[in-house]
Motif scaffolding. Structure first.
Motif, short mmCIF file in Angstrom:
data_model
loop_
_atom_site.label_atom_id
_atom_site.label_comp_id
_atom_site.label_asym_id
_atom_site.label_seq_id
_atom_site.Cartn_x
_atom_site.Cartn_y
_atom_site.Cartn_z
N VAL A 122 0.63 -1.20 0.02
CA VAL A 122 0.02 -0.04 -0.17
C VAL A 122 0.81 1.22 -0.14
O VAL A 122 0.56 2.12 -0.75
CB VAL A 122 -1.07 0.05 1.36
N ARG B 258 -7.16 2.03 -6.76
CA ARG B 258 -8.25 1.73 -6.18
C ARG B 258 -8.63 0.28 -6.38
O ARG B 258 -9.07 -0.35 -5.41
CB ARG B 258 -9.53 2.47 -6.89
N PHE C 4 -6.12 -1.32 -3.63
CA PHE C 4 -6.75 -1.03 -2.58
C PHE C 4 -7.91 -1.63 -1.98
O PHE C 4 -8.18 -1.96 -0.89
CB PHE C 4 -6.58 0.53 -2.11
N ASP C 5 -8.93 -1.35 -2.95
CA ASP C 5 -10.34 -1.49 -2.48
C ASP C 5 -10.72 -3.22 -2.62
O ASP C 5 -11.37 -3.58 -1.74
CB ASP C 5 -11.20 -0.81 -3.36
N GLU C 6 -10.14 -3.98 -3.40
CA GLU C 6 -10.45 -5.26 -3.56
C GLU C 6 -9.48 -6.06 -2.74
O GLU C 6 -9.81 -7.47 -2.85
CB GLU C 6 -10.42 -5.62 -5.12
N LYS D 292 -8.34 -2.14 5.07
CA LYS D 292 -7.13 -1.47 4.90
C LYS D 292 -7.76 0.08 5.06
O LYS D 292 -8.81 0.28 4.47
CB LYS D 292 -6.56 -1.82 3.73
N GLU E 194 -7.91 7.43 3.69
CA GLU E 194 -8.43 6.42 2.69
C GLU E 194 -9.00 5.24 3.41
O GLU E 194 -8.25 4.37 4.25
CB GLU E 194 -7.59 5.98 1.72
N ASN F 96 -10.92 1.11 2.65
CA ASN F 96 -11.19 0.12 1.45
C ASN F 96 -12.72 -0.31 1.88
O ASN F 96 -13.40 -0.06 2.97
CB ASN F 96 -10.25 -0.96 1.24
N LYS G 185 -13.66 -3.62 2.34
CA LYS G 185 -13.50 -4.42 3.40
C LYS G 185 -13.84 -3.76 4.69
O LYS G 185 -14.61 -4.27 5.64
CB LYS G 185 -12.42 -5.35 3.26
N ALA H 187 -17.85 4.64 3.40
CA ALA H 187 -16.63 5.12 3.16
C ALA H 187 -16.38 6.77 3.55
O ALA H 187 -15.71 7.31 4.28
CB ALA H 187 -15.94 5.15 1.91
#
Length: 499
Positions: A170, A186, A189-191, A196, A207, A209, A211, A220
């Motif tokens: 990251v 994204r 980070f997001d998947e 995170k 930021e 994610n 999860k 978010a």
């Protein structure tokens, strides 16, 4: 020789293994320490931390082996990847999977193998913690359990490395964000399958994610308006802040903490947080990287174990109190019976005495507990009663009808010795002793009345018959004579004086 098939998640497994940057790295004490413990625990000459690559197994840590790697086709560990808990081969020469394996038929002639798979949180198997011997061997259940526990410690080491790699990835992505497109950042980070977040030095989320939003229940846009303090349980906040201070001070590079989040609906959830501090090239702190794992199921299981243990402890306490009350009631009942009552163990030591012992021996019954019978009774009385004690310890019940406990008291006791048998084992015996002095005197009075003439108080014809019968019954009797004396006119005197 059967060759182990790759796991279904082979590609993902290899990606994770290589992302750790652990293959072909120098030895590390944290891994070496584990294999030394395994070798000592299982009493084997060889113990390994084996990481299974695409076509080889490479040893991150080893004891008793010079080689650094072997081909995957002959590796026992390749088979262990498919085991849910542990693979144990007690004698490889008799196992059809390994009997013709080059490592079995040739040097080093492996016979015994035990390997515990090393998995990450997503179930990807990286390798094994294994023990090897060159003689057939078996492991008992306690050793196997300890072996598995060591593997879990090793998994934690790999998980921390994985979390650190995730945090570094990251961080690297953020540093390269100027060159890479926002869409690629994204996606990475997001998947991610773990929560995170990038958090500024004041604790506010920069930021997050998807999860992490799923774990906390906050969208978010709400989380990025909050600090980690808002969602951390008050009881866990002080430790979290202390660890963050250590990161800023430079005394720690990262930390891991189990704590509770307060979710959007007010419920609590247990998470494991791995936090690292990102610094610029000059060493100035920029922000934190946090990797969050939901461990609520694990905590629920731990709580169930704790509750069950507490329940057992409560039952033991209640049972102890009941036994104490029962003992008090037993003591009260026996103290008020006109019977000498005692319990004796296998070493002829008193376990229990009622208060009648105070009356007979002048000793507090509580002071008798643990004392030997021989120290309480006279030597002569102990020698007289010892055969009854021995019979009782053999499981035989016996009674002695003429016991005189003290010379100063002209009292006669009838003592019964009852074996204390539990689960087929004699644990000692009980003594039930009753004062029969009055009964003996009464019996003697009846005998005298039956055997003596009431006028002269001399033995009568019945007494003579009894004495003669006793003499005739003797095996080794000596000759004897019977004399008769005739008293003239005695019958008249007897008749005149008879009431």
């Amino acid at each position: 020789m059967p060759i182990a098939t790759p796991p279904e998640n082979e590609l993902a497994r290899l990606r994770l293994l290589r992302s750790l940057n652990i293959l072909d790295t120098p030895p590390e004490e944290s891994f070496d320490r584990i294999v030394r413990i395994v070798a000592e625990l299982t009493k084997v000459p060889t113990a390994l931390v084996s990481l299974v690559d695409a076509d080889r197994q490479w040893f991150k840590a080893k004891v008793g082996l010079d080689a650094c790697e072997t081909p995957r086709d002959v590796a026992f560990c390749a088979h262990a990847l498919h085991e849910p808990e542990i693979l144990i081969i007690e004698d490889a020469s008799k196992d059809e999977r390994f009997a013709d394996n080059p490592l079995v038929v040739g040097d080093p002639k492996v016979r015994f193998y035990a390997g515990v798979p090393l998995r990450n949180a997503e179930g990807l198997t990286l390798g094994t913690l294994c023990a090897i011997d060159y003689q057939p061997k078996t492991l008992n259940a306690s050793v196997i359990l300890a072996f598995k526990d060591l593997a879990r410690v090793l998994e934690r080491e790999l998980l921390q490395r994985s979390a650190a790699v995730d945090s570094k990835q990251v961080w690297d992505q953020e540093r390269e964000a100027k060159q890479l497109s926002e869409s690629r950042f994204r996606l990475i980070f997001d998947e991610a399958p773990t929560g995170k977040a990038i958090v500024d030095l004041d604790g506010q989320f920069i930021e997050v994610n998807a999860k992490l939003c799923e774990i906390t229940g906050y969208p978010a846009h709400q989380l990025t308006q909050m600090t980690f303090r808002h969602i951390t349980h008050n009881d866990d906040l002080a430790q979290d802040l202390s660890l963050l201070k250590a990161l800023l001070d430079g005394t720690r590079r990262s930390y891991q903490l189990d704590k509770r989040y307060v979710c959007s609906d007010g419920s609590l959830i247990w998470v494991q947080v791995n936090v690292a501090l990102v610094r610029d090239a000059a060493g100035r702190p920029l922000h934190y990287i946090a990797v969050v794992i939901d461990i609520s199921e694990r905590k629920r299981a731990e709580a169930l174990v704790y509750d069950y243990q507490h329940h057992l402890e409560s039952k033991v306490e209640r049972r102890t109190e009941e036994l104490a009350r029962s003992m008090d009631a037993l003591q009260t009942i026996t103290d008020n019976l006109p019977v000498l009552i005692a319990q004796v163990d296998q070493e002829l030591r008193y376990v229990f005495n009622n208060d009648v012992y105070r009356q007979v021996f002048g000793i507090d019954p509580r002071a008798l507990k643990g004392k030997r019978i021989a120290d309480v009774l006279s030597d002569e009385l102990f020698a007289e009663l010892e055969p009854y004690f021995i019979r009782a310890l053999k499981g035989e019940r016996g009674t002695c009808d003429n016991v005189r406990y003290t010379a100063s008291q002209n009292r006669v006791w009838s003592a019964t010795y009852i074996p204390d048998i539990r689960n087929g084992v004699v644990n000692g015996f009980f003594i039930m002793s009753q004062d029969v002095t009055e009964r003996r005197l009464f019996e003697r009075s009846l005998i005298d009345q039956a055997m003596r003439d009431p006028l002269t108080q001399l033995p009568n014809r019945r007494a003579l018959d009894q004495e003669l019968a006793a003499l005739l019954a003797q095996q080794d009797r000596k000759p004897f004579a019977v004399f008769f004396l005739d008293l003239d006119g005695f019958k008249l005197i007897n008749d005149l004086n008879r009431p």
